[in-house]
Write a protein that holds these residues in place. Structure first.
Motif, PDB file in Angstrom:
ATOM      1  N   ALA A  52       3.989 -12.140  11.532  1.00  0.00           N
ATOM      2  CA  ALA A  52       3.755 -10.997  10.669  1.00  0.00           C
ATOM      3  C   ALA A  52       1.997 -10.824  10.741  1.00  0.00           C
ATOM      4  N   MET A  53       1.262 -11.997  10.830  1.00  0.00           N
ATOM      5  CA  MET A  53      -0.235 -11.918  10.842  1.00  0.00           C
ATOM      6  C   MET A  53      -0.394 -11.428  12.391  1.00  0.00           C
ATOM      7  N   LYS A  54       0.021 -11.827  13.288  1.00  0.00           N
ATOM      8  CA  LYS A  54      -0.325 -11.495  14.648  1.00  0.00           C
ATOM      9  C   LYS A  54       0.044  -9.978  14.569  1.00  0.00           C
ATOM     10  N   THR A  55       1.056  -9.365  14.069  1.00  0.00           N
ATOM     11  CA  THR A  55       1.352  -7.956  14.201  1.00  0.00           C
ATOM     12  C   THR A  55       0.457  -7.146  13.307  1.00  0.00           C
ATOM     13  N   GLY A  56      -0.468  -7.691  12.521  1.00  0.00           N
ATOM     14  CA  GLY A  56      -1.376  -6.982  11.672  1.00  0.00           C
ATOM     15  C   GLY A  56      -1.184  -7.169  10.086  1.00  0.00           C
ATOM     16  N   ALA A  57      -0.399  -8.232   9.446  1.00  0.00           N
ATOM     17  CA  ALA A  57      -0.432  -8.313   8.287  1.00  0.00           C
ATOM     18  C   ALA A  57      -1.454  -9.075   7.642  1.00  0.00           C
ATOM     19  N   ALA A  58      -2.021  -8.414   6.384  1.00  0.00           N
ATOM     20  CA  ALA A  58      -2.957  -9.181   5.688  1.00  0.00           C
ATOM     21  C   ALA A  58      -2.567 -10.502   5.201  1.00  0.00           C
ATOM     22  N   ASP A  59      -1.163 -10.695   4.775  1.00  0.00           N
ATOM     23  CA  ASP A  59      -0.938 -12.131   4.459  1.00  0.00           C
ATOM     24  C   ASP A  59       0.663 -11.855   4.473  1.00  0.00           C
ATOM     25  N   CYS A  60       1.421 -13.076   4.483  1.00  0.00           N
ATOM     26  CA  CYS A  60       2.846 -13.114   4.481  1.00  0.00           C
ATOM     27  C   CYS A  60       3.367 -14.166   3.449  1.00  0.00           C
ATOM     28  N   VAL A  61       4.199 -13.785   2.615  1.00  0.00           N
ATOM     29  CA  VAL A  61       4.771 -14.694   1.582  1.00  0.00           C
ATOM     30  C   VAL A  61       6.346 -15.008   2.110  1.00  0.00           C
ATOM     31  N   VAL A  62       6.384 -16.298   2.147  1.00  0.00           N
ATOM     32  CA  VAL A  62       7.898 -16.862   2.738  1.00  0.00           C
ATOM     33  C   VAL A  62       8.472 -17.674   1.641  1.00  0.00           C
ATOM     34  N   ASP A  63       9.500 -17.265   0.945  1.00  0.00           N
ATOM     35  CA  ASP A  63      10.028 -18.021  -0.206  1.00  0.00           C
ATOM     36  C   ASP A  63      11.588 -18.603   0.218  1.00  0.00           C
ATOM     37  N   ASP A  64      11.634 -19.864  -0.303  1.00  0.00           N
ATOM     38  CA  ASP A  64      12.990 -20.394   0.157  1.00  0.00           C
ATOM     39  C   ASP A  64      13.798 -19.910  -1.187  1.00  0.00           C
ATOM     40  N   LEU A  65      14.621 -19.097  -1.185  1.00  0.00           N
ATOM     41  CA  LEU A  65      15.264 -18.750  -2.450  1.00  0.00           C
ATOM     42  C   LEU A  65      16.893 -18.909  -2.210  1.00  0.00           C
ATOM     43  N   ARG A  66      17.142 -20.071  -1.324  1.00  0.00           N
ATOM     44  CA  ARG A  66      18.716 -20.255  -1.287  1.00  0.00           C
ATOM     45  C   ARG A  66      19.219 -20.858  -2.524  1.00  0.00           C
ATOM     46  N   LYS A  67      18.653 -21.722  -3.218  1.00  0.00           N
ATOM     47  CA  LYS A  67      19.464 -22.068  -4.615  1.00  0.00           C
ATOM     48  C   LYS A  67      19.564 -21.123  -5.422  1.00  0.00           C
ATOM     49  N   THR A  68      18.539 -20.327  -5.905  1.00  0.00           N
ATOM     50  CA  THR A  68      18.636 -19.139  -6.824  1.00  0.00           C
ATOM     51  C   THR A  68      19.596 -18.235  -6.283  1.00  0.00           C
ATOM     52  N   PHE A  69      19.477 -17.817  -4.878  1.00  0.00           N
ATOM     53  CA  PHE A  69      20.655 -17.114  -4.423  1.00  0.00           C
ATOM     54  C   PHE A  69      22.057 -17.306  -4.850  1.00  0.00           C
ATOM     55  N   VAL A  70      22.067 -18.715  -4.541  1.00  0.00           N
ATOM     56  CA  VAL A  70      23.602 -19.102  -4.981  1.00  0.00           C
ATOM     57  C   VAL A  70      24.087 -19.212  -6.261  1.00  0.00           C
ATOM     58  N   GLU A  71      22.945 -19.844  -7.171  1.00  0.00           N
ATOM     59  CA  GLU A  71      23.469 -20.061  -8.431  1.00  0.00           C
ATOM     60  C   GLU A  71      23.293 -18.893  -9.245  1.00  0.00           C
ATOM     61  N   ASP A  72      22.390 -17.953  -8.911  1.00  0.00           N
ATOM     62  CA  ASP A  72      22.167 -16.742  -9.873  1.00  0.00           C
ATOM     63  C   ASP A  72      22.785 -15.533  -9.462  1.00  0.00           C
ATOM     64  N   TYR A  73      23.182 -15.440  -8.158  1.00  0.00           N
ATOM     65  CA  TYR A  73      23.723 -14.187  -7.656  1.00  0.00           C
ATOM     66  C   TYR A  73      25.120 -14.434  -6.943  1.00  0.00           C
ATOM     67  N   VAL A  74      25.420 -15.348  -6.146  1.00  0.00           N
ATOM     68  CA  VAL A  74      26.643 -15.508  -5.506  1.00  0.00           C
ATOM     69  C   VAL A  74      27.593 -16.149  -6.350  1.00  0.00           C
ATOM     70  N   TRP A  75      27.374 -17.083  -7.089  1.00  0.00           N
ATOM     71  CA  TRP A  75      28.112 -17.793  -8.197  1.00  0.00           C
ATOM     72  C   TRP A  75      28.798 -16.628  -9.118  1.00  0.00           C
TER      73      TRP A  75
END
Length: 420
Positions: A52-75
């Motif tokens: 992302a930075m190489k392509t021109g982004a000012a910043d790039c935020v990466v979150d690990d949301l696997r736990k939230t995804f499973v517990e608050d959405y998938v379940w």
């Protein structure tokens, strides 16, 4: 006060968002902050910030949301039993509200005045992203390049050319151009040869599972333990939701479980063809439903099956942050208090078949189910029950017979009169 020229782009590093990033800068002078959510894509997010930075982004935020995804959405979705049009287990649909929610939060964090996505104007994802944006912060501008008249990359082939001219690294080529979306719950495949419903999916298409012709000749069995409708144990061992799905994806994928080839009705009005792989999710959905048949009272179970269709529409249509979804979740949560126990599932040649169920909340009675008459069931009671249950049908039958006889007599009189 002028709005910030910062925009937060939902960034996957795939073809669409890879070309949208520089396009936003070149066309509108945006300062682009990329947002990527780790939802179980495997290696897809490897080095994504650097890209992302190489392509021109000012910043790039990466979150690990696997736990939230499973517990608050998938379940919650699993508890509902939601399946769209009998086949789609809503893997992409259920992930979009979470990504968009975090996008809004990142926009607030960076003081951005806009959020952007790479969904096309023909798909469902545009609705899911934008409904979430509208619900959580209506003041944010929504930038959707595929619907922008100034966006001239009107095909995936054109996007490939654009990326090559600017040395943007992409995995797609004009010969390998499937549109895919992957997370813990599933992977979807669309486009290319799949756009013709006559074309059979090729073996090389599958990513999370083996083609059925290459699956083992002997079945495997797994035992899923549930508490209040949530899977908590695999073969007697307690596991987190993320690990549970990962393990079941692996073993289910080995047996080709969860492959669905579906022509579905998109919200925007057209039909589309997609191939889905949901190995772990299919095992869990089948096991969960089997346990409900044993533990849930009839009227509740039947009504829940009806409401599950509505819930599937809500998830598919991107209405996650809508009051009706929250109200239905409360209903489903109530029904799951009795969904406790263990289900044994047989995995073989693409199938995940529940072959054994046990529960401390079982409503199954050996004595009642037996063909032998016992003290708990007086068969003579059935006579009166049937008479009352069938009374409307009996009355209808009597009335129809009288009407038929009357009509027959009138026809006979007319015929006799004509002969005279």
């Amino acid at each position: 006060m002028a709005k910030s020229k910062k925009v937060v782009l939902a960034y996957s590093g795939g073809l669409d968002t890879s070309v949208i990033l520089p396009w936003l800068k070149e066309t509108y002078g945006y300062e682009v902050v990329c947002y990527a959510a780790e939802l179980g894509q495997g290696d897809e997010l490897k080095n994504i910030k650097q890209k992302a930075m190489k392509t021109g982004a000012a910043d790039c935020v990466v979150d690990d949301l696997r736990k939230t995804f499973v517990e608050d959405y998938v379940w919650p979705m699993l508890k509902s039993g939601a399946v769209y049009e009998k086949g789609y287990l809503l893997g992409t649909s259920i992930a979009r509200p979470l990504i968009a929610k975090r996008q809004v939060e990142v926009a607030h964090q960076y003081g951005a005045g806009a959020v952007a996505h790479g969904a096309t104007g023909k798909g469902n994802d545009q609705v899911r992203f934008e409904l979430t944006f509208m619900s959580l912060d209506p003041s944010l501008d929504i930038v959707a390049p595929w619907k922008d008249p100034n966006f001239t990359l009107t095909s995936r082939e054109a996007a490939v050319d654009y990326a090559k001219k600017r040395d943007i690294p992409i995995d797609q080529t004009k010969r390998k151009i499937y549109s895919r979306d992957r997370n813990l719950w599933h992977i979807s495949h669309e486009g290319a040869d799949l756009e013709d419903p006559w074309n059979e999916p090729q073996n090389s298409l599958f990513v999370m599972s083996r083609p059925i012709s290459k699956t083992p000749a002997k079945p495997d069995y797994v035992e899923i333990g549930f508490e209040n409708g949530i899977p908590v144990k695999l073969d007697g061992k307690a596991l987190s939701g993320v690990t549970m799905i990962e393990r079941l994806n692996e073993i289910g994928g080995t047996h080709g479980v969860g492959q669905v080839d579906l022509v579905e009705n998109r919200l925007v009005g057209m039909k589309s063809r997609g191939v889905y792989e949901t190995p772990g999710g299919t095992i869990l959905m089948n096991a969960h439903e089997a346990l409900e048949t044993l533990t849930m009272e009839r009227e509740t179970y039947h009504y829940k099956k009806q409401v599950a269709l509505k819930y599937a529409d809500i998830v598919y249509n991107g209405q996650w942050f809508c009051p009706i979804r929250e109200a239905l979740d409360a209903f489903f949560e109530s029904t799951q208090k009795v969904v406790n126990g263990t289900v044994r599932v047989k995995l073989f040649k693409g199938h995940a078949i529940p072959v054994g169920i046990k529960s401390p909340n079982s409503l199954y009675s050996d004595e009642l189910a037996s063909f032998e008459m016992g003290a708990e069931y007086n068969s003579t009671d059935a006579t009166g029950f049937i008479r009352l249950f069938g009374l409307p049908m009996k009355v209808n039958g009597v009335v129809n017979r009288k009407a038929a006889k009357s009509s027959k007599k009138k026809t006979a009189k007319k015929s006799s009169a004509k002969k005279k």
